[in-house]
Design a protein around this motif. Structure first.
Motif, short mmCIF file in Angstrom:
data_model
loop_
_atom_site.label_atom_id
_atom_site.label_comp_id
_atom_site.label_asym_id
_atom_site.label_seq_id
_atom_site.Cartn_x
_atom_site.Cartn_y
_atom_site.Cartn_z
N MET A 29 0.84 -1.21 0.00
CA MET A 29 0.00 0.00 0.00
C MET A 29 0.87 1.25 0.00
O MET A 29 0.57 2.23 -0.70
N ALA A 30 1.93 1.22 0.79
CA ALA A 30 2.82 2.38 0.87
C ALA A 30 3.47 2.63 -0.49
O ALA A 30 3.61 3.77 -0.93
N ASP A 31 3.80 1.53 -1.16
CA ASP A 31 4.42 1.65 -2.48
C ASP A 31 3.43 2.28 -3.46
O ASP A 31 3.77 3.19 -4.23
N ASP A 32 2.18 1.81 -3.42
CA ASP A 32 1.13 2.39 -4.29
C ASP A 32 0.97 3.88 -4.00
O ASP A 32 0.88 4.70 -4.91
N ALA A 33 0.90 4.21 -2.70
CA ALA A 33 0.65 5.60 -2.32
C ALA A 33 1.78 6.52 -2.80
O ALA A 33 1.53 7.60 -3.32
N ARG B 129 -10.07 7.03 -16.87
CA ARG B 129 -10.70 5.72 -17.11
C ARG B 129 -11.22 5.09 -15.83
O ARG B 129 -12.01 4.16 -15.86
N LEU B 130 -10.76 5.59 -14.68
CA LEU B 130 -11.26 5.05 -13.41
C LEU B 130 -12.72 5.44 -13.23
O LEU B 130 -13.19 6.40 -13.83
N ALA B 131 -13.42 4.71 -12.37
CA ALA B 131 -14.80 5.08 -12.04
C ALA B 131 -14.76 6.46 -11.35
O ALA B 131 -13.74 6.82 -10.74
N GLN B 160 -14.63 5.54 5.57
CA GLN B 160 -14.47 4.78 4.32
C GLN B 160 -13.32 5.30 3.46
O GLN B 160 -12.90 4.65 2.51
N ILE B 161 -12.85 6.52 3.78
CA ILE B 161 -11.90 7.16 2.87
C ILE B 161 -10.59 6.39 2.74
O ILE B 161 -10.07 6.22 1.64
N GLY B 162 -10.06 5.89 3.88
CA GLY B 162 -8.80 5.16 3.82
C GLY B 162 -8.87 3.99 2.86
O GLY B 162 -8.02 3.83 1.98
N THR B 163 -9.92 3.20 2.99
CA THR B 163 -10.09 2.03 2.13
C THR B 163 -10.28 2.46 0.66
O THR B 163 -9.66 1.91 -0.25
N LEU B 164 -11.15 3.46 0.47
CA LEU B 164 -11.40 3.95 -0.91
C LEU B 164 -10.10 4.41 -1.55
O LEU B 164 -9.83 4.14 -2.72
N LEU B 165 -9.31 5.13 -0.75
CA LEU B 165 -8.06 5.70 -1.25
C LEU B 165 -7.07 4.60 -1.65
O LEU B 165 -6.49 4.63 -2.74
N ARG B 166 -6.90 3.63 -0.76
CA ARG B 166 -5.95 2.54 -1.05
C ARG B 166 -6.36 1.77 -2.30
O ARG B 166 -5.55 1.48 -3.16
N ARG B 167 -7.66 1.49 -2.40
CA ARG B 167 -8.14 0.76 -3.59
C ARG B 167 -7.93 1.60 -4.85
O ARG B 167 -7.55 1.09 -5.90
N ALA B 168 -8.21 2.89 -4.72
CA ALA B 168 -8.08 3.78 -5.89
C ALA B 168 -6.63 3.89 -6.32
O ALA B 168 -6.33 3.93 -7.53
N GLU B 169 -5.70 3.92 -5.34
CA GLU B 169 -4.28 4.01 -5.69
C GLU B 169 -3.83 2.77 -6.46
O GLU B 169 -3.14 2.88 -7.48
N LEU B 172 -5.30 2.91 -9.93
CA LEU B 172 -4.64 3.86 -10.84
C LEU B 172 -3.31 3.31 -11.34
O LEU B 172 -3.00 3.41 -12.54
N ARG B 173 -2.56 2.70 -10.44
CA ARG B 173 -1.26 2.12 -10.88
C ARG B 173 -1.49 1.08 -11.97
O ARG B 173 -0.78 1.02 -12.97
N LYS B 174 -2.51 0.28 -11.75
CA LYS B 174 -2.82 -0.78 -12.73
C LYS B 174 -3.21 -0.14 -14.08
O LYS B 174 -2.76 -0.57 -15.13
N GLU B 175 -4.04 0.89 -14.02
CA GLU B 175 -4.49 1.56 -15.25
C GLU B 175 -3.32 2.21 -15.98
O GLU B 175 -3.26 2.19 -17.20
N VAL B 176 -2.42 2.82 -15.20
CA VAL B 176 -1.27 3.50 -15.83
C VAL B 176 -0.40 2.46 -16.54
O VAL B 176 0.03 2.66 -17.67
N THR B 177 -0.19 1.32 -15.88
CA THR B 177 0.61 0.26 -16.49
C THR B 177 -0.06 -0.23 -17.77
O THR B 177 0.58 -0.41 -18.80
N ARG B 178 -1.38 -0.39 -17.68
CA ARG B 178 -2.14 -0.86 -18.85
C ARG B 178 -2.04 0.16 -19.99
O ARG B 178 -1.80 -0.19 -21.13
N GLY B 179 -2.21 1.45 -19.61
CA GLY B 179 -2.17 2.52 -20.62
C GLY B 179 -0.80 2.62 -21.28
O GLY B 179 -0.70 2.86 -22.48
#
Lengths: 356, 182
Positions: A29-33, B129-131, B160-169, B172-179
């Protein structure tokens, strides 16, 4: 944890120190952040607030409007909306036509009538047969509180006694004072409209030219549950569709008065319009006491309707075929409606718990 | 009687004035932040200011500046409006890419500038491209909003923000790699 390491309790820290799984998850998670913080780096912005404010001030003057847009009001849906509005006027005319005792319509109960898209199109042609003018313009306003809405409408805002536990606590109030529309039949306009559509529409009966129907609607209060304000994107092309969680409405019953036109003339005329389905004609003819019945058009291709008892009176529950949403309308002094993306049983429960 | 007749326009003027004053105060306190959110999405300060002004104009048309939800509304609208601009950018992007070598030739390090521009384009395209909700969470948080402010803007619980944020991060990394691999 990544954003605020101090948020960890001492027992959390102890667990973390000895848990390889948590440590690995945290590292990921830290890496993602860290990666996202780099990815979302943006060029420096040094806004000139004063000149930006001047530019905003020179924009066109503010005017009140609803703080959210329903899908039906989006530009691509305008023709449909115009069709529905025209159909609403036409239905008011239909209602008056069937008020065969007095040239006055003041509903005390509700009755569903099945309509098809073809019916709506046929009936909406009626609006081309004259001129609709507002002698008192409808002026809906978004207000901040129930008290403000009550001041505009002149009656107490309906309060929900029962709400599902998941329902938003945010309520947007809208209110509208009484509005009066006058529909004047115009033989010349009717002939032009008929010629333009190429349809053989019936001629206006003798004496109908110039006669007027006065339609009074409101005052009304509408309460919209949900975070509509926060989600009303400033971009009309937004892909976000803001669906209210619940809408509760109360309005004085509409009234239609007629001059010159006899109800028999109007009734015959409307039933002679080509394209009306047999079902609609039969339903209109079957209405018991048309002087006091509010017709609820139910588009049969998309919705179903059932009779329900709400607050001890007869109501019409309408649901879409997918089960995604439902609504109930009833008249108890005023016209009430409860609509939402909920099951019919929930909507009826909310309706029964409504205090007005 | 005369005094009564005069009192109404004065009252209205005062009301209008106080509304305008409230809007000006809101504008001054929130403009930089709203423009910052848009800039975070667009990576273009000029366009970000356009978006910020559009957002304020729309807010002023719809709501009172003294509404308690005003800052949250502005933050959310800035994120969504900017994201919508990125989504609608595709045609313009082609034109910009065609101009890029010409613009880059005027910079000190053309190669580096080109790479930075391309990276930003890929990231913004992935973001768009993210929701809508994960995209907005990332943008608002990256713009310096607290968890509570992000929660208010999006109408969700702060918890909920912590969880939303971690999932979104992660998304995004996955989308950037895909892009990048397309």
């Amino acid at each position: 944890m990544f954003d605020d390491p101090d948020a960890l309790t001492s027992s959390d820290r102890q667990h973390y120190a000895g848990c390889a799984g948590c440590q690995a998850r945290y590292a990921g998670m830290a890496d993602d952040a860290r990666a996202v913080a780099t990815l979302l780096a943006a060029p420096d912005l040094q806004p000139d607030v004063a000149s930006a404010f001047k530019r905003v001030q020179s924009a066109p003057a503010a005017k009140p409007r609803f703080g959210f847009s329903l899908p039906i009001l989006r530009p691509s849906s305008r023709p449909m909306f115009v069709g529905v509005a025209a159909a609403a006027v036409a239905l008011a005319v239909v209602a008056t036509a069937f008020a065969n005792v007095l040239p006055l319509f003041q509903p005390k109960t509700v009755e569903p009538v099945p309509v098809t898209v073809a019916d709506i199109q046929s009936l909406s042609a009626l609006s081309e047969y004259g001129t609709l003018t507002w002698s008192t313009q409808p002026q809906p306003k978004i207000v901040l509180s129930a008290a403000d809405a009550e001041a505009i409408a002149g009656f107490k805002a309906p309060a929900a006694g029962y709400l599902p536990s998941t329902m938003s606590k945010t309520i947007t109030y809208a209110a509208m004072p009484k509005a009066v529309a006058v529909f004047t039949f115009d033989a010349g306009k009717a002939a032009t409209a008929a010629a333009q559509t190429g349809q053989s529409l019936p001629k206006l009966p003798k004496g109908m030219d110039g006669s007027k129907l006065t339609v009074t609607v409101g005052p009304a209060i509408v309460e919209v549950y949900g975070k509509m304000n926060a989600s009303s994107s400033s971009d009309a092309s937004s892909q976000q569709i803001n669906v209210p969680e619940l809408v509760i409405g109360e309005s004085a019953a509409p009234q239609v008065t007629s001059t010159q036109v006899t109800t028999k003339q109007l009734e015959d005329y409307i039933l002679s319009i080509p394209g009306l389905s047999k079902d609609l004609k039969a339903a209109l003819k079957a209405i018991g006491d048309p002087t006091s019945t509010l017709i609820i058009p139910v588009p049969i291709q998309y919705a179903t309707s059932t009779s329900v008892t709400v607050q001890g009176v007869k109501g019409v529950a309408v649901g879409d075929n997918t089960g995604l949403g439902s609504g109930v309308i009833w008249i108890k002094g005023h016209v009430f409606a409860v609509v939402g993306p909920l099951k019919q049983i929930e909507v009826v429960k909310i309706a029964n718990g409504l205090k007005s | 009687m005369a005094a009564n007749l005069e009192a109404v326009p004065e009252g209205r003027t005062r009301l209008v004035k106080s509304r305008e004053e409230a809007f000006e105060a809101l504008f001054k306190s929130e403009y930089a932040r709203v423009a910052g959110i848009a800039n975070r999405v667009l990576a273009d300060p000029h366009e970000a200011e356009d978006v910020a002004q559009e957002v304020f104009i729309n807010f002023h048309r719809l709501h009172s500046a003294s509404a308690p939800f005003a800052p949250a509304w502005l933050h959310r609208a800035a994120a969504h409006t900017a994201l919508n601009r990125v989504r609608g950018r595709r045609r313009r992007e082609k034109r910009e890419l065609a101009q890029a070598p010409e613009e880059a030739s005027r910079t000190v390090d053309p190669q580096q500038m080109l790479e930075v521009g391309e990276d930003r384009r890929v990231v913004r395209a992935a973001l768009a491209r993210l929701a809508p909700k994960p995209a907005a969470v990332l943008v608002l948080r990256a713009s310096g909003l607290s968890y509570a402010e992000v929660a208010q803007a999006l109408g969700v619980g702060t918890g909920q923000i912590g969880t939303l944020l971690r999932r979104a991060e992660a998304a995004l990394r996955k989308e950037v790699t895909r892009g990048s691999s397309i």
